[in-house]
Design an enzyme around this catalytic site. Sequence first.
Site, PDB file in Angstrom:
ATOM      1  CB  VAL A 202      -0.930   0.021   1.236  1.00  0.00           C
ATOM      2  CG1 VAL A 202      -1.781   1.278   1.255  1.00  0.00           C
ATOM      3  CG2 VAL A 202      -1.816  -1.224   1.271  1.00  0.00           C
ATOM      4  CE  LYS A 203       2.756   7.130  -3.977  1.00  0.00           C
ATOM      5  NZ  LYS A 203       3.035   7.454  -5.398  1.00  0.00           N
ATOM      6  CB  THR A 204      -0.796   5.653   2.724  1.00  0.00           C
ATOM      7  OG1 THR A 204      -1.861   6.507   3.149  1.00  0.00           O
ATOM      8  CG2 THR A 204       0.136   5.397   3.896  1.00  0.00           C
ATOM      9  CG  ASP A 250       6.116   5.558  -5.302  1.00  0.00           C
ATOM     10  OD1 ASP A 250       7.101   5.714  -6.048  1.00  0.00           O
ATOM     11  OD2 ASP A 250       4.964   5.385  -5.733  1.00  0.00           O
TER      12      ASP A 250
END
Length: 293
Positions: A202-204, A250
Site C-alpha cells: 500500500v502507498k499512503t 515512493d
Amino acid sequence: MPEADTGKVEKSFYTDVPQRSELFFLKGSNSYDWGMKNRLARIFDATSGRTVMLAFDHGYFQGPTTGLERPDITILPLAPYADALMLTRGILRSVIPPSLNKATVLRASGGPSILKELSNEHIAMDMDDAVRLNACAVATQVFIGGAFETQSVINLTRLIDMGNRVGMPVLGVTAVGKELVRDTKYIRLATRICAELGAAFVKTYFVPDFETVTAACPVPIVIAGGKKLPELDALQMAYEAINQGAAGVDMGRNIFQSEAPVAMIRAVRKVVHENMRPKQAHEMFLDLKQQQA
C-alpha cells in the site's frame, strides 16, 4: 542419448543436512506464489526489506508536470539509483530503455483529468499488457470517502483477482481528494481497507502517529513524497516513516523537482536502506550537489 552418470561411485545426497526452507522476508507475503514473491523481491531489497521507488506517473491525469516535461532528460539519469520505477505504460514504452534492469510498477487506473472529479477512475490497462511489459506490480488509486469510493474499491479488487491469476502484485494507492482530511484516523482506515481486499502493498501519506498506521496494516506500506518540500524536510519525513514501520518511499516531486535530483535520490537511498540520519543525509546531498555543479 545422454551418457550414463559414471563420474562418482558414491553420490552426495547430504542425508545429514535438512533442505532449507526460509520464510519470505516481506511482511504479510509468505503465502504468495513463487512468481508474486519474485516480483516483490525485485521491488524490495532483500537485505534491508525496503524500497526506494521513483514515482513519475503524474502525467496520467495532470499532463506534463513540472520536472516531467521531458522524462527522457530528467528521469533517465535518476533511474539507476531507484529500486523500482512507478510509471505509466506509455512512458515505459516510449522512454525507458529495455536494457535498464529495474523493477517497474505500472499505473493501471485512469479516466478523469485534473479538470474533472478525480475519484471517477476505472481500470485503464489489461493484465496481459502488464505481463507483456514484464512489470513487477500494477497500481490503482482507492478513494475511500470519495464520490466514487465503491467504484475505486471494485477497481482494486478486480485488479487483485486478475493479478492473482498471473502472479502479479497489486499496489493500492490511498488517494486523498479535495474534500477528504489527510489525518491519522483516515489513513489507518484507507490502508487497512486496501490490505483487507488483497493489495500486496500500500502507498499512503505520512501522518502523525504513523506507527499506528503500519501496525494496523498487515502488508508493507510505502509513503508518498507528496508536494515538494525542502530537501532536509523530505529526508526527515522519510527517516521518521522508516523508523515507524514504513517499508520504503515512493517519491516523485521531492526528487525530480529538487535542484540536484541525482544527489537527492542518493541521499534518500542512504536514509531508507542504511538508516542514515536526516542531517547527515542532507550534508551528503549538499556535497554531491556541489560536486555536480
